[in-house]
Design an enzyme around this catalytic site. Structure first.
Site, PDB file in Angstrom:
ATOM      1  N   ALA A 130      -5.463   8.810  -0.034  1.00 23.83           N
ATOM      2  CA  ALA A 130      -6.341   8.913   1.136  1.00 23.83           C
ATOM      3  C   ALA A 130      -5.775   9.770   2.266  1.00 23.83           C
ATOM      4  O   ALA A 130      -6.389   9.854   3.318  1.00 23.83           O
ATOM      5  CB  ALA A 130      -6.616   7.494   1.666  1.00 23.83           C
ATOM      6  N   GLN A 182      -0.772   7.063  -6.288  1.00 27.04           N
ATOM      7  CA  GLN A 182      -1.879   7.936  -5.866  1.00 27.04           C
ATOM      8  C   GLN A 182      -2.037   9.096  -6.860  1.00 27.04           C
ATOM      9  O   GLN A 182      -1.119   9.897  -7.037  1.00 27.04           O
ATOM     10  CB  GLN A 182      -1.576   8.495  -4.477  1.00 27.04           C
ATOM     11  CG  GLN A 182      -1.472   7.423  -3.396  1.00 27.04           C
ATOM     12  CD  GLN A 182      -0.657   7.877  -2.203  1.00 27.04           C
ATOM     13  OE1 GLN A 182       0.385   8.526  -2.351  1.00 27.04           O
ATOM     14  NE2 GLN A 182      -1.086   7.523  -1.009  1.00 27.04           N
ATOM     15  N   ASP A 224       0.842  -1.195   0.000  1.00 25.19           N
ATOM     16  CA  ASP A 224       0.000   0.000   0.000  1.00 25.19           C
ATOM     17  C   ASP A 224       0.880   1.249   0.000  1.00 25.19           C
ATOM     18  O   ASP A 224       2.021   1.212   0.449  1.00 25.19           O
ATOM     19  CB  ASP A 224      -0.859   0.052   1.277  1.00 25.19           C
ATOM     20  CG  ASP A 224      -2.003  -0.956   1.262  1.00 25.19           C
ATOM     21  OD1 ASP A 224      -2.311  -1.522   0.206  1.00 25.19           O
ATOM     22  OD2 ASP A 224      -2.591  -1.164   2.341  1.00 25.19           O
ATOM     23  N   ARG A 254     -11.782   6.280   6.234  1.00 23.81           N
ATOM     24  CA  ARG A 254     -13.055   6.012   5.535  1.00 23.81           C
ATOM     25  C   ARG A 254     -14.088   7.082   5.915  1.00 23.81           C
ATOM     26  O   ARG A 254     -14.883   7.511   5.091  1.00 23.81           O
ATOM     27  CB  ARG A 254     -13.596   4.613   5.877  1.00 23.81           C
ATOM     28  CG  ARG A 254     -12.657   3.459   5.579  1.00 23.81           C
ATOM     29  CD  ARG A 254     -12.342   3.241   4.126  1.00 23.81           C
ATOM     30  NE  ARG A 254     -11.386   4.086   3.441  1.00 23.81           N
ATOM     31  CZ  ARG A 254     -10.051   3.975   3.490  1.00 23.81           C
ATOM     32  NH1 ARG A 254      -9.471   3.078   4.240  1.00 23.81           N
ATOM     33  NH2 ARG A 254      -9.286   4.790   2.786  1.00 23.81           N
ATOM     34  N   ARG A 309      -1.402  -0.642  -8.338  1.00 28.05           N
ATOM     35  CA  ARG A 309      -2.800  -0.304  -8.050  1.00 28.05           C
ATOM     36  C   ARG A 309      -2.898   1.215  -8.156  1.00 28.05           C
ATOM     37  O   ARG A 309      -2.112   1.931  -7.523  1.00 28.05           O
ATOM     38  CB  ARG A 309      -3.182  -0.725  -6.629  1.00 28.05           C
ATOM     39  CG  ARG A 309      -4.548  -0.169  -6.200  1.00 28.05           C
ATOM     40  CD  ARG A 309      -4.745  -0.196  -4.682  1.00 28.05           C
ATOM     41  NE  ARG A 309      -4.725  -1.535  -4.155  1.00 28.05           N
ATOM     42  CZ  ARG A 309      -4.285  -1.846  -2.928  1.00 28.05           C
ATOM     43  NH1 ARG A 309      -3.828  -0.899  -2.122  1.00 28.05           N
ATOM     44  NH2 ARG A 309      -4.300  -3.086  -2.507  1.00 28.05           N
ATOM     45  N   THR A 319     -11.143   2.148  -7.239  1.00 24.83           N
ATOM     46  CA  THR A 319     -12.000   3.329  -7.051  1.00 24.83           C
ATOM     47  C   THR A 319     -13.449   2.894  -6.862  1.00 24.83           C
ATOM     48  O   THR A 319     -13.838   1.812  -7.306  1.00 24.83           O
ATOM     49  CB  THR A 319     -11.904   4.277  -8.283  1.00 24.83           C
ATOM     50  OG1 THR A 319     -12.703   5.435  -8.054  1.00 24.83           O
ATOM     51  CG2 THR A 319     -12.358   3.616  -9.573  1.00 24.83           C
ATOM     52  N   HIS A 320     -14.216   3.777  -6.190  1.00 24.94           N
ATOM     53  CA  HIS A 320     -15.669   3.570  -6.110  1.00 24.94           C
ATOM     54  C   HIS A 320     -16.386   4.634  -6.923  1.00 24.94           C
ATOM     55  O   HIS A 320     -17.593   4.802  -6.822  1.00 24.94           O
ATOM     56  CB  HIS A 320     -16.150   3.661  -4.653  1.00 24.94           C
ATOM     57  CG  HIS A 320     -15.269   2.944  -3.702  1.00 24.94           C
ATOM     58  ND1 HIS A 320     -14.222   3.541  -3.049  1.00 24.94           N
ATOM     59  CD2 HIS A 320     -15.253   1.655  -3.333  1.00 24.94           C
ATOM     60  CE1 HIS A 320     -13.603   2.651  -2.308  1.00 24.94           C
ATOM     61  NE2 HIS A 320     -14.201   1.503  -2.455  1.00 24.94           N
ATOM     62  N   LYS A 346      -6.914   7.196  -5.791  1.00 20.48           N
ATOM     63  CA  LYS A 346      -6.858   8.666  -5.765  1.00 20.48           C
ATOM     64  C   LYS A 346      -5.902   9.161  -4.687  1.00 20.48           C
ATOM     65  O   LYS A 346      -5.213  10.156  -4.867  1.00 20.48           O
ATOM     66  CB  LYS A 346      -8.261   9.239  -5.525  1.00 20.48           C
ATOM     67  CG  LYS A 346      -9.171   9.078  -6.735  1.00 20.48           C
ATOM     68  CD  LYS A 346     -10.460   9.862  -6.589  1.00 20.48           C
ATOM     69  CE  LYS A 346     -11.410   9.558  -7.726  1.00 20.48           C
ATOM     70  NZ  LYS A 346     -12.704  10.252  -7.593  1.00 20.48           N
TER      71      LYS A 346
HETATM   72  C1  LIG Z   1      -8.819  -1.335  -3.129  1.00 22.44           C
HETATM   73  C2  LIG Z   1      -8.390   0.020  -2.652  1.00 22.44           C
HETATM   74  C3  LIG Z   1      -7.120   0.161  -2.114  1.00 22.44           C
HETATM   75  C4  LIG Z   1      -6.681   1.418  -1.699  1.00 22.44           C
HETATM   76  N1  LIG Z   1      -5.373   1.556  -1.274  1.00 22.44           N
HETATM   77  C5  LIG Z   1      -4.917   2.797  -0.994  1.00 22.44           C
HETATM   78  C6  LIG Z   1      -3.542   3.030  -0.711  1.00 22.44           C
HETATM   79  O1  LIG Z   1      -2.701   2.121  -0.707  1.00 22.44           O
HETATM   80  N2  LIG Z   1      -3.158   4.308  -0.429  1.00 22.44           N
HETATM   81  C7  LIG Z   1      -4.038   5.351  -0.438  1.00 22.44           C
HETATM   82  O2  LIG Z   1      -3.623   6.496  -0.206  1.00 22.44           O
HETATM   83  N3  LIG Z   1      -5.351   5.140  -0.673  1.00 22.44           N
HETATM   84  C8  LIG Z   1      -5.802   3.916  -0.958  1.00 22.44           C
HETATM   85  N4  LIG Z   1      -7.133   3.734  -1.248  1.00 22.44           N
HETATM   86  C9  LIG Z   1      -8.101   4.812  -0.965  1.00 22.44           C
HETATM   87  C10 LIG Z   1      -8.238   5.772  -2.131  1.00 22.44           C
HETATM   88  O3  LIG Z   1      -7.058   6.511  -2.271  1.00 22.44           O
HETATM   89  C11 LIG Z   1      -9.412   6.739  -1.906  1.00 22.44           C
HETATM   90  O4  LIG Z   1      -9.213   7.464  -0.733  1.00 22.44           O
HETATM   91  C12 LIG Z   1     -10.758   6.056  -1.818  1.00 22.44           C
HETATM   92  O5  LIG Z   1     -10.833   4.946  -2.668  1.00 22.44           O
HETATM   93  C13 LIG Z   1     -11.877   7.020  -2.202  1.00 22.44           C
HETATM   94  O6  LIG Z   1     -11.695   7.447  -3.535  1.00 22.44           O
HETATM   95  P1  LIG Z   1     -12.656   7.002  -4.734  1.00 22.44           P
HETATM   96  O7  LIG Z   1     -11.770   6.622  -5.875  1.00 22.44           O
HETATM   97  O8  LIG Z   1     -13.577   5.939  -4.295  1.00 22.44           O
HETATM   98  O9  LIG Z   1     -13.371   8.309  -5.191  1.00 22.44           O
HETATM   99  P2  LIG Z   1     -14.150   9.464  -4.420  1.00 22.44           P
HETATM  100  O10 LIG Z   1     -14.277  10.574  -5.378  1.00 22.44           O
HETATM  101  O11 LIG Z   1     -13.537   9.731  -3.084  1.00 22.44           O
HETATM  102  O12 LIG Z   1     -15.563   8.796  -4.165  1.00 22.44           O
HETATM  103  C14 LIG Z   1     -16.423   8.460  -5.225  1.00 22.44           C
HETATM  104  C15 LIG Z   1     -17.665   7.830  -4.641  1.00 22.44           C
HETATM  105  O13 LIG Z   1     -17.314   6.603  -4.003  1.00 22.44           O
HETATM  106  C16 LIG Z   1     -18.058   6.422  -2.822  1.00 22.44           C
HETATM  107  N5  LIG Z   1     -17.123   6.385  -1.677  1.00 22.44           N
HETATM  108  C17 LIG Z   1     -15.809   6.714  -1.669  1.00 22.44           C
HETATM  109  N6  LIG Z   1     -15.266   6.532  -0.455  1.00 22.44           N
HETATM  110  C18 LIG Z   1     -16.280   6.079   0.332  1.00 22.44           C
HETATM  111  C19 LIG Z   1     -16.366   5.709   1.695  1.00 22.44           C
HETATM  112  N7  LIG Z   1     -15.309   5.764   2.505  1.00 22.44           N
HETATM  113  N8  LIG Z   1     -17.556   5.293   2.156  1.00 22.44           N
HETATM  114  C20 LIG Z   1     -18.645   5.224   1.360  1.00 22.44           C
HETATM  115  N9  LIG Z   1     -18.620   5.563   0.048  1.00 22.44           N
HETATM  116  C21 LIG Z   1     -17.463   5.987  -0.455  1.00 22.44           C
HETATM  117  C22 LIG Z   1     -19.025   7.567  -2.735  1.00 22.44           C
HETATM  118  O14 LIG Z   1     -20.216   7.166  -3.368  1.00 22.44           O
HETATM  119  C23 LIG Z   1     -18.328   8.646  -3.536  1.00 22.44           C
HETATM  120  O15 LIG Z   1     -19.197   9.582  -4.054  1.00 22.44           O
HETATM  121  C24 LIG Z   1      -7.564   2.513  -1.738  1.00 22.44           C
HETATM  122  C25 LIG Z   1      -8.841   2.351  -2.274  1.00 22.44           C
HETATM  123  C26 LIG Z   1      -9.246   1.148  -2.762  1.00 22.44           C
HETATM  124  C27 LIG Z   1     -10.596   1.027  -3.372  1.00 22.44           C
END
Ligand SMILES: Cc1cc2nc3c(=O)[nH]c(=O)nc-3n(C[C@H](O)[C@H](O)[C@H](O)COP(=O)(O)OP(=O)(O)OC[C@H]3O[C@@H](n4cnc5c(N)ncnc54)[C@H](O)[C@@H]3O)c2cc1C
Length: 309
Positions: free
Chosen positions: A184, A158, A129, A284, A179, A221-222, A182
């Protein structure tokens, strides 16, 4: 609010209170599979049965002593044994500060290589990560050194960091699986895009570079826009759905998770487990205001009940 929550995620005073509190433990269970490896295995089994892949994360970061780092490394060796024994479709995600990066780079390198060697023996894979920007360069250096010995390791990039485009090109030159997420953590505007629109634009740009590289990467991403852009690009470029995978976090946007599986895409769910869930949980909460509202609704009735005579 996001910055406040991210600052609180590092609070050594809040962590023990939150981890004892019944309401926060209850809400955290939405994002964390449980405290034991058995809990995590049960979650993987359910997901595997429906066609999802998994990545197990033994929660923990910024360990304070060598014994803690060695304990975490031992935990990961046991997870790989368990994945193999139980024939789970899962790999592992870990953080280098859990393997002592704050204490000694040599120790961290030694422990990571031990884990990666074990994963390679079992034909499995370790995802390192990416943490806050204070660790970016050291994480990339350690991963590159480990990869030179064992190819069964990849890392995370990131999209919010300005430097990431260059890092992606260097990692691709080394043949490294990545991976894309965006990002975190709380980062200043000198090193990270402050505006969501710019992060998203960079995400799409990097997604295209990764998918076109011919190496198997994870698109984490979500965000429905990022997912749609990925599907469109793959279709236009005739990149088959088994040439990459989507990745999402346990308990988040399960509707989108089901949809991707129904459409025949590969989707890996990141499954965190363990007792050290506080910083993960706070990140989160920081990502989505609705999570904080849900958490406070659960917390406040109990708090007022507890404070009544
Ligand atoms: C498999 C995986 C591994 C990851 N590993 C890392 C890592 O190693 N280092 C790092 O810095 N970050 C990591 N992240 C976190 C990532 O950087 C983001 O902070 C996180 O995924 C939210 O960004 P998003 O792409 O979902 O988009 P966003 O624009 O933040 O969200 C888009 C939509 O997704 C949904 N959503 C997003 N987050 C949440 C939440 N917490 N609860 C409920 N709904 C939500 C909402 O509907 C939101 O409108 C990881 C994420 C994933 C999915």
């Amino acid at each position: 609010m996001r910055n406040l929550l991210l600052r609180l995620s590092e609070s050594k005073r809040l962590a023990p209170w939150m981890m004892r509190n019944r309401a926060s433990r209850g809400v955290a269970r939405r994002f964390v599979a449980g405290e034991s490896l058995e809990d995590a295995v049960a979650a993987v089994r359910v997901l595997n049965r429906s066609g999802y892949l998994a990545s197990l994360d033994l929660l923990g970061e910024n360990v304070a002593d060598e014994a803690g780092a060695r304990r975490a490394a031992g935990g990961y060796l046991a997870i790989f044994d368990c994945i193999s024994r139980e024939q789970l479709d899962a790999n592992v995600s870990l953080k280098l500060t859990q393997l002592g990066l704050d204490l000694s780079e040599t120790l961290c390198q030694e422990l990571l290589e031990k884990i990666v060697a074990h994963a390679a023996d079992l034909r499995n894979f370790v995802r390192v990560d990416m943490e806050g920007s204070a660790y970016t360069q050291r994480t990339l250096d350690i991963v590159k050194r480990a990869r030179a010995r064992y190819p069964s390791v990849g890392t995370v990039v990131q999209a919010y960091l300005y430097r990431t485009e260059q890092d992606v090109r260097a990692l691709l030159d080394a043949g490294c699986r990545m991976r894309l997420c965006k990002g975190a953590y709380m980062e200043p505007p000198e090193i990270a895009f402050p505006r969501k629109a710019d992060v998203d634009a960079n995400y799409i740009k990097l997604m295209k570079v990764l998918l076109a590289s011919g190496i198997y990467h994870g698109i984490a991403t979500h965000d429905p826009n990022m997912i749609q852009a990925t599907k469109n690009f793959a279709r236009q470029q005739k990149i088959a759905p088994d040439q990459f995978e989507f990745q999402m976090l346990y308990g988040i946007r399960t509707d989108l998770q089901r949809q991707l599986i129904r459409e025949g895409y590969r989707l890996r769910i990141y499954i965190p487990f363990g007792s050290d869930w506080f910083p993960y949980f706070m990140r989160r909460l920081a990502e989505r205001p609705a999570n904080l509202v849900f958490f406070l609704r659960n917390l406040l009735p109990r708090a007022s009940k507890n404070s009544s005579p």
